[in-house]
Design a protein around this motif. Structure first.
Motif, PDB file in Angstrom:
ATOM      1  N   PRO A 190       0.872  -1.229  -0.032  1.00  0.00           N
ATOM      2  CA  PRO A 190      -0.174   0.029   0.022  1.00  0.00           C
ATOM      3  C   PRO A 190       0.829   1.325   0.194  1.00  0.00           C
ATOM      4  O   PRO A 190       2.100   1.294   0.764  1.00  0.00           O
ATOM      5  CB  PRO A 190      -1.021  -0.053   1.227  1.00  0.00           C
ATOM      6  CG  PRO A 190      -0.155  -1.112   2.235  1.00  0.00           C
ATOM      7  CD  PRO A 190       0.583  -1.815   1.205  1.00  0.00           C
ATOM      8  N   ARG A 191       0.643   2.335  -0.729  1.00  0.00           N
ATOM      9  CA  ARG A 191       1.395   3.493  -0.731  1.00  0.00           C
ATOM     10  C   ARG A 191       0.213   4.578  -1.060  1.00  0.00           C
ATOM     11  O   ARG A 191      -0.684   4.569  -1.479  1.00  0.00           O
ATOM     12  CB  ARG A 191       2.098   3.605  -2.004  1.00  0.00           C
ATOM     13  CG  ARG A 191       1.514   3.332  -3.376  1.00  0.00           C
ATOM     14  CD  ARG A 191       2.645   3.548  -4.580  1.00  0.00           C
ATOM     15  NE  ARG A 191       3.346   2.363  -4.584  1.00  0.00           N
ATOM     16  CZ  ARG A 191       4.618   2.143  -5.160  1.00  0.00           C
ATOM     17  NH1 ARG A 191       4.912   3.456  -5.505  1.00  0.00           N
ATOM     18  NH2 ARG A 191       5.260   1.077  -5.205  1.00  0.00           N
ATOM     19  N   LEU A 192       0.911   6.011  -0.451  1.00  0.00           N
ATOM     20  CA  LEU A 192      -0.045   7.119  -0.610  1.00  0.00           C
ATOM     21  C   LEU A 192       0.798   8.118  -1.177  1.00  0.00           C
ATOM     22  O   LEU A 192       2.018   8.410  -0.359  1.00  0.00           O
ATOM     23  CB  LEU A 192      -0.397   7.534   0.700  1.00  0.00           C
ATOM     24  CG  LEU A 192      -1.535   8.679   0.813  1.00  0.00           C
ATOM     25  CD1 LEU A 192      -2.665   8.500  -0.017  1.00  0.00           C
ATOM     26  CD2 LEU A 192      -1.942   9.272   2.279  1.00  0.00           C
ATOM     27  N   ASP A 193       0.698   8.779  -2.287  1.00  0.00           N
ATOM     28  CA  ASP A 193       1.501   9.730  -2.836  1.00  0.00           C
ATOM     29  C   ASP A 193       0.943  11.063  -2.039  1.00  0.00           C
ATOM     30  O   ASP A 193       0.026  11.720  -2.258  1.00  0.00           O
ATOM     31  CB  ASP A 193       1.296   9.702  -4.225  1.00  0.00           C
ATOM     32  CG  ASP A 193       2.409  10.886  -4.981  1.00  0.00           C
ATOM     33  OD1 ASP A 193       2.809  11.849  -4.023  1.00  0.00           O
ATOM     34  OD2 ASP A 193       2.843  10.682  -6.137  1.00  0.00           O
ATOM     35  N   VAL A 194       1.825  11.628  -1.328  1.00  0.00           N
ATOM     36  CA  VAL A 194       1.571  13.048  -0.514  1.00  0.00           C
ATOM     37  C   VAL A 194       2.280  14.031  -1.065  1.00  0.00           C
ATOM     38  O   VAL A 194       2.680  15.170  -0.419  1.00  0.00           O
ATOM     39  CB  VAL A 194       1.943  12.915   0.972  1.00  0.00           C
ATOM     40  CG1 VAL A 194       1.173  11.874   1.620  1.00  0.00           C
ATOM     41  CG2 VAL A 194       3.394  12.430   1.110  1.00  0.00           C
ATOM     42  N   ALA A 195       2.481  13.992  -2.517  1.00  0.00           N
ATOM     43  CA  ALA A 195       3.166  15.190  -3.168  1.00  0.00           C
ATOM     44  C   ALA A 195       2.530  16.468  -2.791  1.00  0.00           C
ATOM     45  O   ALA A 195       1.434  16.576  -3.021  1.00  0.00           O
ATOM     46  CB  ALA A 195       3.506  14.780  -4.603  1.00  0.00           C
ATOM     47  N   GLY A 196       3.355  17.405  -2.468  1.00  0.00           N
ATOM     48  CA  GLY A 196       2.626  18.798  -2.333  1.00  0.00           C
ATOM     49  C   GLY A 196       2.479  18.878  -0.983  1.00  0.00           C
ATOM     50  O   GLY A 196       1.944  19.972  -0.576  1.00  0.00           O
ATOM     51  N   ARG A 197       2.343  17.975  -0.034  1.00  0.00           N
ATOM     52  CA  ARG A 197       1.903  18.152   1.287  1.00  0.00           C
ATOM     53  C   ARG A 197       3.426  18.095   2.207  1.00  0.00           C
ATOM     54  O   ARG A 197       4.362  17.633   1.653  1.00  0.00           O
ATOM     55  CB  ARG A 197       1.043  17.035   1.450  1.00  0.00           C
ATOM     56  CG  ARG A 197      -0.415  16.936   1.000  1.00  0.00           C
ATOM     57  CD  ARG A 197      -1.126  15.996   1.265  1.00  0.00           C
ATOM     58  NE  ARG A 197      -2.332  16.065   0.693  1.00  0.00           N
ATOM     59  CZ  ARG A 197      -2.694  15.882  -0.510  1.00  0.00           C
ATOM     60  NH1 ARG A 197      -2.108  15.602  -1.324  1.00  0.00           N
ATOM     61  NH2 ARG A 197      -4.051  16.174  -0.842  1.00  0.00           N
ATOM     62  N   TYR A 198       3.191  18.369   3.388  1.00  0.00           N
ATOM     63  CA  TYR A 198       4.185  18.395   4.472  1.00  0.00           C
ATOM     64  C   TYR A 198       4.242  17.248   5.452  1.00  0.00           C
ATOM     65  O   TYR A 198       2.782  17.286   6.075  1.00  0.00           O
ATOM     66  CB  TYR A 198       4.207  19.797   4.950  1.00  0.00           C
ATOM     67  CG  TYR A 198       4.531  20.764   3.940  1.00  0.00           C
ATOM     68  CD1 TYR A 198       5.714  21.007   3.750  1.00  0.00           C
ATOM     69  CD2 TYR A 198       3.642  21.332   3.046  1.00  0.00           C
ATOM     70  CE1 TYR A 198       6.087  22.377   2.725  1.00  0.00           C
ATOM     71  CE2 TYR A 198       3.771  22.100   2.197  1.00  0.00           C
ATOM     72  CZ  TYR A 198       5.308  22.815   1.793  1.00  0.00           C
ATOM     73  OH  TYR A 198       5.369  23.617   1.012  1.00  0.00           O
ATOM     74  N   LEU A 199       5.152  16.592   5.776  1.00  0.00           N
ATOM     75  CA  LEU A 199       4.899  15.610   6.906  1.00  0.00           C
ATOM     76  C   LEU A 199       5.816  16.216   8.211  1.00  0.00           C
ATOM     77  O   LEU A 199       6.747  16.621   8.215  1.00  0.00           O
ATOM     78  CB  LEU A 199       5.751  14.389   6.620  1.00  0.00           C
ATOM     79  CG  LEU A 199       4.747  13.201   6.040  1.00  0.00           C
ATOM     80  CD1 LEU A 199       4.271  13.795   4.623  1.00  0.00           C
ATOM     81  CD2 LEU A 199       5.471  12.086   5.838  1.00  0.00           C
ATOM     82  N   LEU A 200       4.841  16.279   9.383  1.00  0.00           N
ATOM     83  CA  LEU A 200       5.566  17.044  10.456  1.00  0.00           C
ATOM     84  C   LEU A 200       5.317  15.663  11.684  1.00  0.00           C
ATOM     85  O   LEU A 200       4.252  15.280  11.713  1.00  0.00           O
ATOM     86  CB  LEU A 200       4.693  18.280  10.966  1.00  0.00           C
ATOM     87  CG  LEU A 200       5.022  18.739  12.390  1.00  0.00           C
ATOM     88  CD1 LEU A 200       6.421  19.493  12.163  1.00  0.00           C
ATOM     89  CD2 LEU A 200       3.879  19.602  12.694  1.00  0.00           C
ATOM     90  N   PRO A 201       6.127  15.510  12.528  1.00  0.00           N
ATOM     91  CA  PRO A 201       6.064  14.635  13.627  1.00  0.00           C
ATOM     92  C   PRO A 201       4.811  15.017  14.288  1.00  0.00           C
ATOM     93  O   PRO A 201       4.487  16.207  14.657  1.00  0.00           O
ATOM     94  CB  PRO A 201       7.162  14.757  14.379  1.00  0.00           C
ATOM     95  CG  PRO A 201       8.447  15.236  13.352  1.00  0.00           C
ATOM     96  CD  PRO A 201       7.732  16.212  12.493  1.00  0.00           C
ATOM     97  N   GLY A 202       4.103  14.099  15.013  1.00  0.00           N
ATOM     98  CA  GLY A 202       3.042  14.303  15.575  1.00  0.00           C
ATOM     99  C   GLY A 202       3.214  15.348  16.990  1.00  0.00           C
ATOM    100  O   GLY A 202       4.323  15.304  17.538  1.00  0.00           O
ATOM    101  N   LEU A 203       2.199  16.021  17.259  1.00  0.00           N
ATOM    102  CA  LEU A 203       2.290  17.171  18.145  1.00  0.00           C
ATOM    103  C   LEU A 203       2.200  16.330  19.506  1.00  0.00           C
ATOM    104  O   LEU A 203       1.627  15.313  19.806  1.00  0.00           O
ATOM    105  CB  LEU A 203       1.306  18.271  17.985  1.00  0.00           C
ATOM    106  CG  LEU A 203       1.368  18.895  16.549  1.00  0.00           C
ATOM    107  CD1 LEU A 203       0.008  19.578  16.618  1.00  0.00           C
ATOM    108  CD2 LEU A 203       2.553  19.670  16.458  1.00  0.00           C
ATOM    109  N   THR A 204       2.756  17.198  20.656  1.00  0.00           N
ATOM    110  CA  THR A 204       2.712  16.893  22.098  1.00  0.00           C
ATOM    111  C   THR A 204       2.177  17.829  22.912  1.00  0.00           C
ATOM    112  O   THR A 204       2.674  19.011  22.707  1.00  0.00           O
ATOM    113  CB  THR A 204       3.977  16.187  22.682  1.00  0.00           C
ATOM    114  OG1 THR A 204       4.379  15.177  22.012  1.00  0.00           O
ATOM    115  CG2 THR A 204       3.788  15.877  23.977  1.00  0.00           C
TER     116      THR A 204
END
Length: 442
Positions: A73-87
């Motif tokens: 399974p794959r998901l193309d997140v082109a144009g998006r930003y990955l940020l570590p989860g918030l605390t």
């Protein structure tokens, strides 16, 4: 892999899915390839385009370009930003309180689901009903599900009649060094994640523990290898807490920052949790009620509760006095936070949610904005809510192989504006896509 919802997947890739929608495919796979995401790493202050292979809840591989041979399974997140989860490093998992009678009461489990809906993947409860919150934490760890990971102190250690005893919540009192040692030894058997101590000489209308009792409580906690968080009211309280070995202190005294405080933090390697939301937001709502119209806030709070904040005239006399206090001291509080941040003190984002003026989950996004408004860089603000929090708990964070696969997929860059951290397209927890809408289902 054959997708169950090919149309949803196509819409996701094209950016057409509305916020809060269901995941585009089943989330119970062991592997997930996130393609072409812009990785936002506050720990290294880098922003790079990469592909991540997530496996069994952690980052397994990092690729410059998507591997052609991958068949899962794959998901193309082109144009998006990955940020570590918030605390959120300072909450009370009791729901949301208003300035009047309306309240959104919640179980601990409901609070942690609201938090996750807002992108908060880890919370530190710093005072609650001990049996209730520890049982909820233990149940969650025995059977992890889609909710913010709960860490907790259990009680707030205070003196008889001190701050913390005025609520309808049982807590533990420590009135002498000997009692502090005995109580912390007993509490350690319950395995809290931190020990919370009240040491507040600003609230002169209530007693507080003496310095010798503070020292005994922190020393005993450290003997059990437990981190400590001290609630403070004055800068002298901060000095005493740091010299006694506090891992972190929380709240910003309203007086001007003394010159020795920053160097003292650095010398002891301690953390600072300002919790600006609880010290400023009531005044903000009273000045600008349009803040209550935010779509994310509407999703996680009731209309009745939001209405109770719209007119300062409906606030109790005590809260009206608190609004005046906030207006009087906000600029000084901001200056203190800005200076400590510039001096390199390790800041952690916390809200004191559960108190009037705060909302579970949503207020962490306001905390980020308030820290930025105080003068911290966007990178520093994001680190306070992500990588610095992980460092506090001794856990890895970021995108290196072996790091927990807990990420927000954002439509806009949080580096350019921290409020973009609420522009959530997807939440990935332990390597799996979360159905956000189900988090709000009772």
């Amino acid at each position: 892999m054959t997708y169950s919802f090919p149309l949803l997947l196509l819409m996701a890739v094209l950016g057409l899915l509305p916020p809060g929608c269901s995941p585009p495919f089943a989330t119970n796979e062991a592997d997930l390839l996130l393609e072409n995401g812009m990785l936002v790493d506050p720990g290294t202050q880098t922003l790079v385009k990469r592909t991540l292979l997530l496996r069994h809840g952690r980052v397994a591989r990092v690729y410059v370009t998507p591997p052609a041979s991958y068949a899962g399974p794959r998901l193309d997140v082109a144009g998006r930003y990955l940020l570590p989860g918030l605390t959120d490093m300072h909450i009370h998992a009791v729901g949301n309180l208003g300035p009047g009678s309306p309240a959104d009461t919640m179980t601990v489990a409901e609070v942690t689901r609201r938090q996750l809906y807002c992108g908060v993947m880890r919370t530190l409860d710093l005072f609650n009903d001990e049996a209730r919150v520890l049982a909820a934490r233990n149940a969650q760890r025995a059977r992890p599900g889609p909710s913010a990971d709960l860490y907790c102190a259990g009680p707030a250690l205070t003196c008889a009649g001190g701050h913390g005893t005025e609520y309808a919540i049982p807590t533990r009192t420590i009135n002498s060094p000997a009692e502090a040692t005995r109580v912390v030894n007993a509490l350690a058997a319950q395995h809290p994640d931190v020990v919370k101590v009240i040491y507040d000489h600003y609230a002169t209308w209530m007693p507080t523990i003496d310095q010798a009792t503070l020292v005994a409580a922190l020393r005993t906690a450290h003997q059990h290898r437990l981190k400590t968080v001290v609630h403070v009211g004055t800068w002298q309280d901060v000095r005493d807490a740091l010299q006694a070995g506090a891992t972190a202190v929380t709240h910003v005294p309203p007086d001007a920052l003394p010159a020795d405080i920053g160097p003292l933090f650095l010398r002891h390697g301690a953390y600072f949790i300002p919790a600006l939301a609880v010290q400023t937001e009531l005044a903000h709502f009273a000045r600008d009620s349009s803040l209550l119209d935010d779509p994310l806030l509407r999703a996680v709070s009731s209309p009745a509760l939001r209405r109770s904040y719209r007119s300062e005239s409906g606030y109790s006399p005590g809260l009206q006095a608190f609004v005046r206090w906030q207006r009087q001291h906000e600029a000084t509080v901001q200056q203190s936070v800005r200076t400590l941040g510039q001096q390199g003190v390790r800041l952690l984002a916390g809200t004191d949610a559960g108190n009037p003026g705060t909302f579970q989950g949503y207020s962490l996004h306001r905390e980020l904005e308030l820290l930025a408004a105080a003068g911290l860089s966007n990178w520093a603000v994001l680190a306070a809510a992500t990588t610095q929090a992980s460092t506090f708990f001794g856990e890895p964070a970021g995108f290196a192989p072996g790091s927990p696969a807990n990420f927000l997929v954002l439509r806009q860059s949080p580096v350019s504006a921290v409020q973009h951290a609420r522009a959530i397209d997807y939440i990935i927890q332990r390597g799996r896509l979360i159905d956000r809408q189900k988090l709000l289902t009772p």
